[in-house]
Structure formats: C-alpha cells, structure tokens
Write a protein that holds these residues in place. Structure first.
Motif, PDB file in Angstrom:
ATOM      1  N   LEU A   1       0.789  -1.224   0.000  1.00 37.76           N
ATOM      2  CA  LEU A   1       0.000   0.000   0.000  1.00 37.76           C
ATOM      3  C   LEU A   1       0.823   1.278   0.000  1.00 37.76           C
ATOM      4  O   LEU A   1       0.328   2.322  -0.437  1.00 37.76           O
ATOM      5  CB  LEU A   1      -0.932   0.020   1.223  1.00 37.76           C
ATOM      6  CG  LEU A   1      -1.994  -1.078   1.270  1.00 37.76           C
ATOM      7  CD1 LEU A   1      -2.686  -1.088   2.626  1.00 37.76           C
ATOM      8  CD2 LEU A   1      -2.996  -0.885   0.139  1.00 37.76           C
ATOM      9  N   VAL A   2       2.059   1.222   0.530  1.00 36.43           N
ATOM     10  CA  VAL A   2       2.841   2.443   0.702  1.00 36.43           C
ATOM     11  C   VAL A   2       4.241   2.308   0.121  1.00 36.43           C
ATOM     12  O   VAL A   2       4.764   1.204  -0.013  1.00 36.43           O
ATOM     13  CB  VAL A   2       2.953   2.847   2.198  1.00 36.43           C
ATOM     14  CG1 VAL A   2       1.600   3.209   2.776  1.00 36.43           C
ATOM     15  CG2 VAL A   2       3.618   1.761   3.019  1.00 36.43           C
ATOM     16  N   HIS A   3       4.836   3.451  -0.205  1.00 30.23           N
ATOM     17  CA  HIS A   3       6.231   3.510  -0.630  1.00 30.23           C
ATOM     18  C   HIS A   3       7.126   3.264   0.578  1.00 30.23           C
ATOM     19  O   HIS A   3       6.755   3.568   1.710  1.00 30.23           O
ATOM     20  CB  HIS A   3       6.562   4.881  -1.196  1.00 30.23           C
ATOM     21  CG  HIS A   3       5.943   5.170  -2.525  1.00 30.23           C
ATOM     22  ND1 HIS A   3       6.433   6.146  -3.352  1.00 30.23           N
ATOM     23  CD2 HIS A   3       4.898   4.642  -3.186  1.00 30.23           C
ATOM     24  CE1 HIS A   3       5.717   6.201  -4.455  1.00 30.23           C
ATOM     25  NE2 HIS A   3       4.768   5.301  -4.369  1.00 30.23           N
ATOM     26  N   ALA A   4       8.329   2.784   0.343  1.00 34.87           N
ATOM     27  CA  ALA A   4       9.289   2.567   1.429  1.00 34.87           C
ATOM     28  C   ALA A   4       9.719   3.889   2.062  1.00 34.87           C
ATOM     29  O   ALA A   4       9.987   3.955   3.258  1.00 34.87           O
ATOM     30  CB  ALA A   4      10.507   1.816   0.914  1.00 34.87           C
ATOM     31  N   ALA A   5       9.779   4.952   1.276  1.00 33.97           N
ATOM     32  CA  ALA A   5      10.186   6.258   1.795  1.00 33.97           C
ATOM     33  C   ALA A   5       9.372   7.326   1.082  1.00 33.97           C
ATOM     34  O   ALA A   5       8.944   7.117  -0.055  1.00 33.97           O
ATOM     35  CB  ALA A   5      11.680   6.468   1.563  1.00 33.97           C
ATOM     36  N   PRO A   6       9.099   8.425   1.695  1.00 40.61           N
ATOM     37  CA  PRO A   6       9.517   8.741   3.046  1.00 40.61           C
ATOM     38  C   PRO A   6       8.609   8.075   4.072  1.00 40.61           C
ATOM     39  O   PRO A   6       7.444   7.820   3.804  1.00 40.61           O
ATOM     40  CB  PRO A   6       9.354  10.262   3.112  1.00 40.61           C
ATOM     41  CG  PRO A   6       8.197  10.540   2.200  1.00 40.61           C
ATOM     42  CD  PRO A   6       8.334   9.530   1.083  1.00 40.61           C
ATOM     43  N   HIS A   7       9.150   7.798   5.217  1.00 40.00           N
ATOM     44  CA  HIS A   7       8.346   7.383   6.367  1.00 40.00           C
ATOM     45  C   HIS A   7       9.000   7.921   7.617  1.00 40.00           C
ATOM     46  O   HIS A   7      10.149   7.614   7.904  1.00 40.00           O
ATOM     47  CB  HIS A   7       8.184   5.868   6.469  1.00 40.00           C
ATOM     48  CG  HIS A   7       7.287   5.516   7.616  1.00 40.00           C
ATOM     49  ND1 HIS A   7       7.734   4.804   8.701  1.00 40.00           N
ATOM     50  CD2 HIS A   7       5.991   5.815   7.856  1.00 40.00           C
ATOM     51  CE1 HIS A   7       6.724   4.671   9.563  1.00 40.00           C
ATOM     52  NE2 HIS A   7       5.664   5.277   9.067  1.00 40.00           N
ATOM     53  N   LEU A   8       8.262   8.769   8.316  1.00 37.79           N
ATOM     54  CA  LEU A   8       8.743   9.361   9.558  1.00 37.79           C
ATOM     55  C   LEU A   8       7.654   9.252  10.616  1.00 37.79           C
ATOM     56  O   LEU A   8       6.466   9.387  10.311  1.00 37.79           O
ATOM     57  CB  LEU A   8       9.055  10.853   9.367  1.00 37.79           C
ATOM     58  CG  LEU A   8      10.153  11.232   8.401  1.00 37.79           C
ATOM     59  CD1 LEU A   8      10.166  12.737   8.187  1.00 37.79           C
ATOM     60  CD2 LEU A   8      11.493  10.770   8.942  1.00 37.79           C
ATOM     61  N   ILE A   9       8.075   9.042  11.849  1.00 41.91           N
ATOM     62  CA  ILE A   9       7.187   9.138  12.998  1.00 41.91           C
ATOM     63  C   ILE A   9       7.862  10.081  13.976  1.00 41.91           C
ATOM     64  O   ILE A   9       9.019   9.874  14.352  1.00 41.91           O
ATOM     65  CB  ILE A   9       6.933   7.770  13.649  1.00 41.91           C
ATOM     66  CG1 ILE A   9       6.199   6.846  12.683  1.00 41.91           C
ATOM     67  CG2 ILE A   9       6.124   7.942  14.943  1.00 41.91           C
ATOM     68  CD1 ILE A   9       5.983   5.434  13.205  1.00 41.91           C
ATOM     69  N   LEU A  10       7.157  11.129  14.366  1.00 47.14           N
ATOM     70  CA  LEU A  10       7.666  12.135  15.284  1.00 47.14           C
ATOM     71  C   LEU A  10       6.722  12.226  16.472  1.00 47.14           C
ATOM     72  O   LEU A  10       5.506  12.071  16.322  1.00 47.14           O
ATOM     73  CB  LEU A  10       7.742  13.501  14.594  1.00 47.14           C
ATOM     74  CG  LEU A  10       8.485  13.536  13.267  1.00 47.14           C
ATOM     75  CD1 LEU A  10       8.200  14.840  12.528  1.00 47.14           C
ATOM     76  CD2 LEU A  10       9.959  13.357  13.491  1.00 47.14           C
ATOM     77  N   SER A  11       7.258  12.508  17.642  1.00 47.15           N
ATOM     78  CA  SER A  11       6.443  12.622  18.846  1.00 47.15           C
ATOM     79  C   SER A  11       6.765  13.927  19.551  1.00 47.15           C
ATOM     80  O   SER A  11       7.919  14.356  19.578  1.00 47.15           O
ATOM     81  CB  SER A  11       6.727  11.440  19.780  1.00 47.15           C
ATOM     82  OG  SER A  11       5.960  11.541  20.964  1.00 47.15           O
ATOM     83  N   GLY A  12       5.748  14.554  20.113  1.00 48.47           N
ATOM     84  CA  GLY A  12       5.943  15.802  20.835  1.00 48.47           C
ATOM     85  C   GLY A  12       4.794  16.035  21.797  1.00 48.47           C
ATOM     86  O   GLY A  12       4.008  15.128  22.088  1.00 48.47           O
ATOM     87  N   LYS A  13       4.683  17.266  22.250  1.00 48.83           N
ATOM     88  CA  LYS A  13       3.636  17.660  23.201  1.00 48.83           C
ATOM     89  C   LYS A  13       2.862  18.838  22.629  1.00 48.83           C
ATOM     90  O   LYS A  13       3.398  19.660  21.901  1.00 48.83           O
ATOM     91  CB  LYS A  13       4.246  18.075  24.548  1.00 48.83           C
ATOM     92  CG  LYS A  13       5.100  17.016  25.197  1.00 48.83           C
ATOM     93  CD  LYS A  13       4.263  15.980  25.859  1.00 48.83           C
ATOM     94  CE  LYS A  13       5.168  14.987  26.599  1.00 48.83           C
ATOM     95  NZ  LYS A  13       4.463  13.822  27.018  1.00 48.83           N
TER      96      LYS A  13
END
Length: 142
Positions: free
Chosen positions: A62-74
């Motif tokens: 279903l998805v391309h290998a890149a880009p893939h990012l996961i970011l976490s914050g407040k």
C-alpha cells in the motif's frame, strides 16, 4: 487539504485516505502528514500500535518505502501528539483498506481507540502534502 477522522471513520474516513473498494485504475502516489492527538497516559500503547502500521501497509503493497517518519511531541498543555508522514503507492490505496486489508483496518481501529478530539480538531488529522525533496536527498545533507 485537511481531513478529520473520528473513531467510526477509520473504516470510512481512514477510508479517506484512511471508501469504497479497489478502483480499476490506480491514482497517483499520495504523501500524507497524519497528526494523532494521543490520549494522556496512552503514548506507549499508541506507539506500539502505530509501529505495526507501516510494516503492515508495506506487506500489503500500500505504501512507498520512503519517506516514512514518525515524530512525537507535546501540545495543548503537555498532551502527547504524534506525527506520521508516509506516501501511499496510489491515492486509492487507503480507500481499499476497510474491505481488502483487515490487518491494517484493525490497526486503524486501535489508533482511533487511543486518540482523542482536541482543540476543536478531530482525533486524527490527515493532510495531503506535496513531496518537495526525496528523503534520500534530504538525509544526504546530514
């Protein structure tokens, strides 16, 4: 374009992007910026579910290998927020999930269960974005 996704809408609106079925002609690739407003005290559980999402989507083509990012914050008084960026292989791929990709659908259900509406926004926000530079080009500068 911003799309809001409520709990019942992972099947339908995560049949968004996150419906109907598989169309006969694939659309163009679609890069999305997904904002998850995670419930307080649920970040670790949420990340455990989210970390299953991309591999399941890759396995199902279903998805391309890149880009893939996961970011976490407040945000909002220290409440957890998670951002995911990914590119669907075609703009119709997410629409096929509810009927044709039960593993991914189950993950979407879990993500919805662990998020909440916040600041007048839906629990999960999905924005279609334009990929300006390939991931490999931006990482080469670091």
């Amino acid at each position: 374009m911003t799309r809001g996704v409520g709990p019942a809408a992972v099947a339908a609106a995560l049949a968004f992007v996150f419906g109907a079925g598989v169309s006969s002609a694939a659309g163009p690739p679609e890069t999305v910026h997904v904002t998850y407003h995670v419930q307080e005290g649920k970040l670790d559980e949420f990340l455990a579910v989210l970390n299953q999402h991309f591999p399941a989507c890759r396995k199902d083509g279903l998805v391309h290998a890149a880009p893939h990012l996961i970011l976490s914050g407040k945000e909002d008084g220290g409440k957890p927020v998670v951002i995911e960026i990914l590119t669907w292989n075609d703009s119709d791929a997410p629409d096929s999930v509810p009927e044709h990709h039960p593993v991914v659908k189950k993950i979407w259900d879990g993500l919805n269960r662990l998020t909440e509406k916040r600041g007048g926004k839906p629990a999960i926000e999905i924005e279609e974005m334009d990929l300006v530079a390939p991931a490999s080009a931006t990482s080469a500068t670091r």
